[in-house]
Design a protein around this motif. Structure first.
Motif, short mmCIF file in Angstrom:
data_model
loop_
_atom_site.label_atom_id
_atom_site.label_comp_id
_atom_site.label_asym_id
_atom_site.label_seq_id
_atom_site.Cartn_x
_atom_site.Cartn_y
_atom_site.Cartn_z
N THR A 195 0.82 -1.21 0.00
CA THR A 195 0.00 0.00 0.00
C THR A 195 0.85 1.26 0.00
OG1 THR A 195 -0.15 -0.10 2.42
CG2 THR A 195 -1.97 -1.05 1.14
N LYS A 196 0.32 2.29 -0.66
CA LYS A 196 0.95 3.60 -0.74
C LYS A 196 0.00 4.65 -0.18
CE LYS A 196 3.18 2.12 -5.02
NZ LYS A 196 3.40 2.42 -6.46
N LYS A 197 0.54 5.82 0.06
CA LYS A 197 -0.30 6.90 0.57
C LYS A 197 -1.46 7.19 -0.37
CE LYS A 197 -0.19 11.81 1.84
NZ LYS A 197 -1.22 12.20 0.83
N THR A 198 -1.21 7.11 -1.68
CA THR A 198 -2.25 7.41 -2.65
C THR A 198 -3.36 6.37 -2.67
OG1 THR A 198 -0.87 6.34 -4.33
CG2 THR A 198 -0.73 8.74 -4.17
N ASP A 199 -3.15 5.22 -2.03
CA ASP A 199 -4.20 4.20 -1.97
C ASP A 199 -5.28 4.56 -0.96
OD1 ASP A 199 -2.95 2.60 -3.86
OD2 ASP A 199 -1.76 1.54 -2.36
#
Length: 287
Positions: A118-122
């Motif tokens: 997971t990334k911040k943009t998710d």
């Protein structure tokens, strides 16, 4: 409306509400909040079994989407075995190769999916929709991704560490400085400043993404002695950090080192010597 009179009993009103919900075709499930660390995997739950609906959805149709500013993003699609990763087109680029479901749980009505790395943009609001059920159902899930920052050694820290400043090259009258940032997330703004805090023109920053973080290098050529500062700012999390370096630039005594310059200097010296000799000769002759 002046002749309208509300005469229904509370029980009748409740029945009317249930009928309206059924006719509308959408029943929103209770919102679920999922919290994960950046870089870990996130399971987004969506199960008909938890709604007391015993149904095998192996041959069913459901669609996962994520709310976006202008439109929605396609996360995962399933229709009787047809998915985004086996022939179905239309999945958002952000989720390609990162979303899967639980095939063996479909017979229990489980349409949950897992997002890897997971990334911040998710982070954001997701929906799991069964548009062909009677009545159709939509479940809401909120994913929160906590930022995880990495220092230069690969360990975790509370924020992006100080940038690494070094002198790449130098000469008598200039110096090439580099400011290096590793593993920053979210992507920061990087700039060079002089000792008074004024922003200086620099080369174009070189940035690359790696594991959800950003590596950035920003170079600048300076020609004056003084203290210079590299400033890294992450506006999203209100974080600012900097590193300083003092540079000493030598000052040339003679700026013109061309052959013409040296010739002019030689002529000047010859004329000066000749003038001194002429003056001495003139003085001696008049004694």
């Amino acid at each position: 409306m002046s002749g309208f009179k509300l005469s229904s009993t509370p029980l009748e009103l409740l029945c009317w509400c249930c009928c309206l919900l059924t006719l509308s075709g959408i029943i929103h499930g209770t919102g679920v909040k999922v919290l994960v660390k950046e870089g870990s995997d996130a399971i987004l739950p969506c199960s008909l079994d938890k709604q007391n609906i015993k149904q095998n959805i192996t041959a069913a149709f459901f669609d996962w989407t994520k709310a976006a500013a202008k439109d929605q993003k396609e996360v995962f699609f399933y229709n009787a075995g047809v998915r985004y990763d086996n022939g179905k087109a239309g999945q958002s680029e952000q989720f390609k190769g990162r979303v899967s479901h639980f095939q063996d749980q479909l017979k229990h009505g489980n349409a949950s999916v897992i997002i890897t790395n997971t990334k911040k943009t998710d982070g954001g609001n997701y929906t799991c929709a069964f548009p062909l059920l009677q009545p159709p159902r939509t479940f809401s899930i909120q994913l929160v991704v906590e930022l995880l920052f990495k220092d230069r050694s690969g360990g975790s820290s509370v924020a992006t560490p100080k940038p690494f400043v070094t002198t790449l090259d130098a000469a008598e009258d200039w110096a090439l400085l580099e400011c290096e940032v590793r593993g920053a997330s979210p992507k920061p703004d990087v700039e060079w400043q002089d000792g008074d805090g004024n922003t200086l023109p620099a080369e174009e920053a070189q940035a690359s993404e790696r594991g959800g973080g950003y590596d950035i290098a920003l170079n600048i050529t300076v020609t004056k002695t003084g203290r210079y500062r590299c400033v890294v700012e992450q506006e999203d999390i209100k974080h600012r950090v900097s590193s300083d370096v003092f540079v000493h630039i030598s000052e040339k005594v003679c700026e013109d080192s061309s052959p013409i310059g040296w010739l002019a200097l030689g002529v000047f010296i010859v004329l000066a010597v000749q003038a001194v000799l002429d003056f001495k000769s003139f003085t001696w002759c008049n004694i």
